[in-house]
Design an enzyme around this catalytic site. Sequence first.
Site, short mmCIF file in Angstrom:
data_model
loop_
_atom_site.label_atom_id
_atom_site.label_comp_id
_atom_site.label_asym_id
_atom_site.label_seq_id
_atom_site.Cartn_x
_atom_site.Cartn_y
_atom_site.Cartn_z
N GLU A 9 0.83 -1.20 0.00
CA GLU A 9 0.00 0.00 0.00
C GLU A 9 0.87 1.26 0.00
O GLU A 9 1.85 1.35 0.72
CB GLU A 9 -0.92 0.02 1.22
CG GLU A 9 -1.92 -1.13 1.27
CD GLU A 9 -2.95 -1.08 0.16
OE1 GLU A 9 -3.11 0.00 -0.44
OE2 GLU A 9 -3.59 -2.11 -0.10
N ARG A 11 -17.50 -0.88 6.75
CA ARG A 11 -18.69 -1.45 6.09
C ARG A 11 -19.26 -2.61 6.90
O ARG A 11 -20.44 -2.95 6.78
CB ARG A 11 -18.37 -1.90 4.66
CG ARG A 11 -17.35 -2.98 4.56
CD ARG A 11 -17.05 -3.44 3.15
NE ARG A 11 -16.05 -4.49 3.16
CZ ARG A 11 -16.28 -5.76 3.43
NH1 ARG A 11 -17.52 -6.16 3.70
NH2 ARG A 11 -15.31 -6.65 3.45
N CYS A 63 -7.48 -2.46 8.36
CA CYS A 63 -6.18 -2.46 7.68
C CYS A 63 -5.63 -1.04 7.55
O CYS A 63 -4.51 -0.74 7.96
CB CYS A 63 -6.29 -3.11 6.30
SG CYS A 63 -6.61 -4.88 6.35
N HIS A 105 -1.31 -5.88 1.39
CA HIS A 105 -2.47 -6.77 1.34
C HIS A 105 -2.15 -8.03 0.54
O HIS A 105 -1.41 -7.98 -0.45
CB HIS A 105 -3.66 -6.06 0.67
CG HIS A 105 -4.51 -5.28 1.62
ND1 HIS A 105 -4.62 -3.90 1.58
CD2 HIS A 105 -5.29 -5.68 2.65
CE1 HIS A 105 -5.44 -3.50 2.53
NE2 HIS A 105 -5.87 -4.57 3.20
#
Length: 203
Positions: free
Chosen positions: A78, A88, A141, A165
């Site tokens: 990332e 979510r 994350c 990831h």
Amino acid sequence: MKIVVTGFEPFGGESINPAQEAVKAIRDEINGAQIVKCYVPVVFYKAIDTVYDVMKKEQPDAVLLIGQAGGRFEITPERVAINVDDARIPDNEGQQPVDKKIVEDGPDAYFSTLPIKAMVEKIKEAGVPSSVSNTAGTYVCNHLMYGILDKIAKEFPDTIGGFMHVPYLHVQVKNRAGVPSLSEEDVIKGIEAAIGAIAQSLK
């Protein structure tokens, strides 16, 4: 040279997390670096505290945080973490923050200080698909990446850090037609290649 490598526990109804499974299996020394393994709860703030405690004890040269990104085809270092939690789904303790700052007086974003392009190249050289990602999401994350980069900025001036990831493992998608996955062997190989690139950058 010491590198802390972290893997998240299972979440979202999964029985395993490829990050945790792979981190358990990686070698204890890679390219001259001692590897310190840490398993992290998928819980807002508790995740940061868990890794921060290990960092205070170990005083590592680098921190590589690893999590699951179901639906991705590649291992993806990332580039950036943003100062927002917008979940979510609830975390593993039922918390589901919406549009909340992670650090109230923190900057809008932190960029990874890991050699992300070199990591991608080494992962590819190992025969595993990889690319740089420009979004770590807004779940635990990203929360952990931002929180640890904030700790590094304030307290660990000689430490580099960031997040990567990994896709689902094959075993997780047996009943999910068309969902991408990698073998555990390839995830381990990719993580070790990324760590090798980090270690090389520290020499």
